[in-house]
Design an enzyme around this catalytic site. Sequence first.
Site, PDB file in Angstrom:
ATOM      1  N   ASN A 139      -0.924  11.448 -17.631  1.00  0.00           N
ATOM      2  CA  ASN A 139      -0.758  11.883 -16.339  1.00  0.00           C
ATOM      3  C   ASN A 139      -0.947  13.364 -15.937  1.00  0.00           C
ATOM      4  OD1 ASN A 139       0.662   9.692 -16.123  1.00  0.00           O
ATOM      5  ND2 ASN A 139       2.750  10.428 -16.438  1.00  0.00           N
ATOM      6  N   HIS A 196      -5.658  14.432 -19.572  1.00  0.00           N
ATOM      7  CA  HIS A 196      -6.488  14.071 -18.487  1.00  0.00           C
ATOM      8  C   HIS A 196      -6.370  15.340 -17.307  1.00  0.00           C
ATOM      9  CE1 HIS A 196      -6.483   9.533 -19.326  1.00  0.00           C
ATOM     10  NE2 HIS A 196      -7.141  10.174 -20.005  1.00  0.00           N
ATOM     11  N   THR A 224       2.347   2.860 -20.139  1.00  0.00           N
ATOM     12  CA  THR A 224       0.778   3.064 -20.069  1.00  0.00           C
ATOM     13  C   THR A 224       0.241   1.521 -19.988  1.00  0.00           C
ATOM     14  OG1 THR A 224       0.660   2.705 -22.551  1.00  0.00           O
ATOM     15  CG2 THR A 224       0.938   4.908 -21.832  1.00  0.00           C
TER      16      THR A 224
END
Length: 231
Positions: free
Chosen positions: A92, A109, A174
């Site tokens: 996230n 990320h 996920t």
Amino acid sequence: MNVFVLTGAGVSAESGLGVFRGSGTALWKRYDPMQLATPEAFARDPATVHEFYNARRRNLIAASPNAAHAALVRLEAGLAQRGGALTLVTQNIDDLHERAGSSRVIHMHGELLKARCASCGAVSDCQRDLGVDSRCGCAGALRPHVVWFGETPLYMDEIYAALETADLFVAIGTSGAVYPAAGLVREARMRGVRCCELNLEPSDNAAEFDDRRYGAASEIVPSWVDVILEK
């Protein structure tokens, strides 16, 4: 006991943040990621890319952590009291784990509330809207500090090193569709680590997990944490 937790969009969905894959309301079913989440898209039409992430940034600022985030804070504290540790890796780009109280989160990320200079690579905090005129001190263009399609996720060496000392691998919320994150469960299994999935519904790689629990993250994550801390 050392627990490695990987979280995805499902852990923040009940905080009002959209998931990327899954239901008809998923972001990448409503928008074309190739037009919004690639370096080429940003080079071609930075205004449109900024508009998309500005809206997401405003939504994030207005959101609050939910019971799943709070449960992971409790897990971190409980493991530390017992001489163990929690490694919390998230796909996230939100900061809800930190706002809930998690002391250290590895954002593979990137982070939406940061900006990165496309020229010098400097990263800075950013809670404002960005536009084509947003510039770094070096005069380079600012972009969201997020990993786009075609870019390499962050901190992978650190993540693989943490798997080496894990006694339990857990994936929460996920999709099991985005690599290399989706491949971490197989890496854990190769090391003989037991693997558990906590999700709203089975992920694309659900068969890789030894244990599976399905339901809303705000319900199943706190109950799972209770079980772990009772052991």
